[in-house]
Design a protein around this motif. Structure first.
Motif, PDB file in Angstrom:
ATOM      1  N   GLN A  37       0.823  -1.205   0.000  1.00  0.00           N
ATOM      2  CA  GLN A  37       0.000   0.000   0.000  1.00  0.00           C
ATOM      3  C   GLN A  37       0.861   1.260   0.000  1.00  0.00           C
ATOM      4  OE1 GLN A  37      -3.516   0.220  -0.156  1.00  0.00           O
ATOM      5  NE2 GLN A  37      -3.175  -1.902  -0.765  1.00  0.00           N
ATOM      6  N   ASN A  38       1.903   1.254   0.846  1.00  0.00           N
ATOM      7  CA  ASN A  38       2.801   2.409   0.911  1.00  0.00           C
ATOM      8  C   ASN A  38       3.525   2.623  -0.412  1.00  0.00           C
ATOM      9  OD1 ASN A  38       2.126   2.978   3.524  1.00  0.00           O
ATOM     10  ND2 ASN A  38       3.859   1.868   4.412  1.00  0.00           N
ATOM     11  N   LEU A  39       3.955   1.538  -1.019  1.00  0.00           N
ATOM     12  CA  LEU A  39       4.642   1.639  -2.305  1.00  0.00           C
ATOM     13  C   LEU A  39       3.701   2.206  -3.360  1.00  0.00           C
ATOM     14  CD1 LEU A  39       7.171   1.066  -3.973  1.00  0.00           C
ATOM     15  CD2 LEU A  39       6.297  -1.234  -4.368  1.00  0.00           C
ATOM     16  N   GLY A  40       2.477   1.722  -3.386  1.00  0.00           N
ATOM     17  CA  GLY A  40       1.492   2.224  -4.345  1.00  0.00           C
ATOM     18  C   GLY A  40       1.173   3.693  -4.118  1.00  0.00           C
ATOM     19  N   GLN A  41       1.043   4.095  -2.864  1.00  0.00           N
ATOM     20  CA  GLN A  41       0.753   5.493  -2.555  1.00  0.00           C
ATOM     21  C   GLN A  41       1.920   6.399  -2.926  1.00  0.00           C
ATOM     22  OE1 GLN A  41      -0.302   5.407   1.566  1.00  0.00           O
ATOM     23  NE2 GLN A  41      -2.360   4.589   1.171  1.00  0.00           N
ATOM     24  N   SER A  42       3.144   5.936  -2.704  1.00  0.00           N
ATOM     25  CA  SER A  42       4.294   6.777  -3.049  1.00  0.00           C
ATOM     26  C   SER A  42       4.421   6.916  -4.560  1.00  0.00           C
ATOM     27  CB  SER A  42       5.590   6.215  -2.453  1.00  0.00           C
ATOM     28  OG  SER A  42       5.939   4.997  -3.075  1.00  0.00           O
ATOM     29  N   ARG A  43       4.086   5.883  -5.306  1.00  0.00           N
ATOM     30  CA  ARG A  43       4.125   5.976  -6.772  1.00  0.00           C
ATOM     31  C   ARG A  43       3.023   6.898  -7.283  1.00  0.00           C
ATOM     32  NH1 ARG A  43       5.506  -0.167  -8.775  1.00  0.00           N
ATOM     33  NH2 ARG A  43       7.718  -0.077  -8.207  1.00  0.00           N
ATOM     34  N   ALA A  44       1.859   6.817  -6.632  1.00  0.00           N
ATOM     35  CA  ALA A  44       0.745   7.678  -7.044  1.00  0.00           C
ATOM     36  C   ALA A  44       1.090   9.138  -6.778  1.00  0.00           C
ATOM     37  CB  ALA A  44      -0.531   7.295  -6.311  1.00  0.00           C
ATOM     38  N   ALA A  45       1.740   9.412  -5.659  1.00  0.00           N
ATOM     39  CA  ALA A  45       2.130  10.790  -5.333  1.00  0.00           C
ATOM     40  C   ALA A  45       3.160  11.292  -6.333  1.00  0.00           C
ATOM     41  CB  ALA A  45       2.691  10.852  -3.920  1.00  0.00           C
ATOM     42  N   THR A  85       3.453  10.327  -9.431  1.00  0.00           N
ATOM     43  CA  THR A  85       2.744  10.515 -10.704  1.00  0.00           C
ATOM     44  C   THR A  85       1.986  11.835 -10.687  1.00  0.00           C
ATOM     45  OG1 THR A  85       2.510   8.130 -10.895  1.00  0.00           O
ATOM     46  CG2 THR A  85       1.098   9.448 -12.282  1.00  0.00           C
ATOM     47  N   ARG A  86       1.341  12.165  -9.567  1.00  0.00           N
ATOM     48  CA  ARG A  86       0.598  13.429  -9.482  1.00  0.00           C
ATOM     49  C   ARG A  86       1.533  14.627  -9.586  1.00  0.00           C
ATOM     50  NH1 ARG A  86      -1.620  12.533  -4.306  1.00  0.00           N
ATOM     51  NH2 ARG A  86      -1.925  10.333  -4.591  1.00  0.00           N
ATOM     52  N   ARG A  87       2.698  14.543  -8.952  1.00  0.00           N
ATOM     53  CA  ARG A  87       3.646  15.665  -8.970  1.00  0.00           C
ATOM     54  C   ARG A  87       4.236  15.893 -10.356  1.00  0.00           C
ATOM     55  NH1 ARG A  87       6.183  13.913  -3.950  1.00  0.00           N
ATOM     56  NH2 ARG A  87       7.402  12.651  -5.336  1.00  0.00           N
ATOM     57  N   THR A  88       4.634  14.821 -11.011  1.00  0.00           N
ATOM     58  CA  THR A  88       5.316  14.954 -12.306  1.00  0.00           C
ATOM     59  C   THR A  88       4.345  14.967 -13.466  1.00  0.00           C
ATOM     60  OG1 THR A  88       5.619  12.567 -12.505  1.00  0.00           O
ATOM     61  CG2 THR A  88       7.381  13.820 -11.437  1.00  0.00           C
ATOM     62  N   GLY A  89       3.161  14.483 -13.239  1.00  0.00           N
ATOM     63  CA  GLY A  89       2.192  14.426 -14.329  1.00  0.00           C
ATOM     64  C   GLY A  89       2.427  13.247 -15.248  1.00  0.00           C
ATOM     65  N   ARG A  90       3.334  12.374 -14.871  1.00  0.00           N
ATOM     66  CA  ARG A  90       3.641  11.193 -15.694  1.00  0.00           C
ATOM     67  C   ARG A  90       2.989   9.969 -15.110  1.00  0.00           C
ATOM     68  NH1 ARG A  90       9.975  11.572 -17.243  1.00  0.00           N
ATOM     69  NH2 ARG A  90       9.725  13.167 -18.844  1.00  0.00           N
ATOM     70  N   THR A  91       2.672   9.031 -15.993  1.00  0.00           N
ATOM     71  CA  THR A  91       2.184   7.753 -15.524  1.00  0.00           C
ATOM     72  C   THR A  91       3.367   6.827 -15.389  1.00  0.00           C
ATOM     73  OG1 THR A  91       1.838   6.960 -17.768  1.00  0.00           O
ATOM     74  CG2 THR A  91      -0.008   8.085 -16.721  1.00  0.00           C
ATOM     75  N   LEU A  92       3.146   5.626 -14.911  1.00  0.00           N
ATOM     76  CA  LEU A  92       4.228   4.692 -14.772  1.00  0.00           C
ATOM     77  C   LEU A  92       4.846   4.298 -16.103  1.00  0.00           C
ATOM     78  CD1 LEU A  92       2.880   2.382 -11.935  1.00  0.00           C
ATOM     79  CD2 LEU A  92       4.620   4.133 -11.787  1.00  0.00           C
ATOM     80  N   ALA A  93       4.076   4.391 -17.157  1.00  0.00           N
ATOM     81  CA  ALA A  93       4.592   4.069 -18.496  1.00  0.00           C
ATOM     82  C   ALA A  93       5.431   5.205 -19.050  1.00  0.00           C
ATOM     83  CB  ALA A  93       3.463   3.735 -19.442  1.00  0.00           C
TER      84      ALA A  93
END
Length: 148
Positions: free
Chosen positions: A127-135, A137-145
């Motif tokens: 959950q923490n890993l997912g939340q940190s990746r989501a944060a 993505t929101r900051r940079t505007g990029r998706t994981l791809a």
């Protein structure tokens, strides 16, 4: 104060197979200043019996002998070390299995609680890993791809 040889002290161990470990601990204690000792030009054979892999042949090693002063501090140190060394090996870990639980070799409730804690820790880590990746993505505007 009386003096004694290391070789004589080794013979007083409850477990002769731990003589090599005792000599290492003795030398460490001398190096750290717990008590005083001096090398003498003699060597002695350790009572521990070693075996070569793949054969029944046994052999022993030898060590430099030392002379030390028998003090109450040394006696206390020796009693503690001898007790620790003769404590025996740790009990072999019982592998979890249906038979082990049925025989009572393992406590099912305790192992179930440990499993629950491990699963919960793993879930929270995900959950923490997912939340940190989501944060991120929101900051940079990029998706994981890597696309916007």
């Amino acid at each position: 104060m009386p003096y004694r040889k290391l070789s004589d002290q080794v013979r007083e161990l409850d477990d002769p197979q731990s003589s090599d470990t005792f000599v290492k601990l003795f030398r460490n204690a001398v190096r750290e200043g717990e008590f005083d000792a001096a090398y003498i030009p003699e060597r002695f054979e350790l009572p521990k019996q070693y075996s070569r892999r793949g054969s029944e042949e046994r052999y022993a090693r030898d060590a430099k002998d030392m002379v030390f002063e028998v003090t109450p501090g040394f006696q206390k140190w020796f009693e503690n070390v001898n007790r620790e060394l003769s404590g025996g090996r740790r009990a072999a870990r019982v592998k979890p299995s249906l038979d082990a639980f049925e025989k009572g070799d393992l406590d099912f409730k305790a192992l179930a609680e440990e499993t629950r804690r491990k699963m919960d820790a793993s879930f929270k880590k995900g959950q923490n890993l997912g939340q940190s990746r989501a944060a991120t993505t929101r900051r940079t505007g990029r998706t994981l791809a890597g696309r916007r």
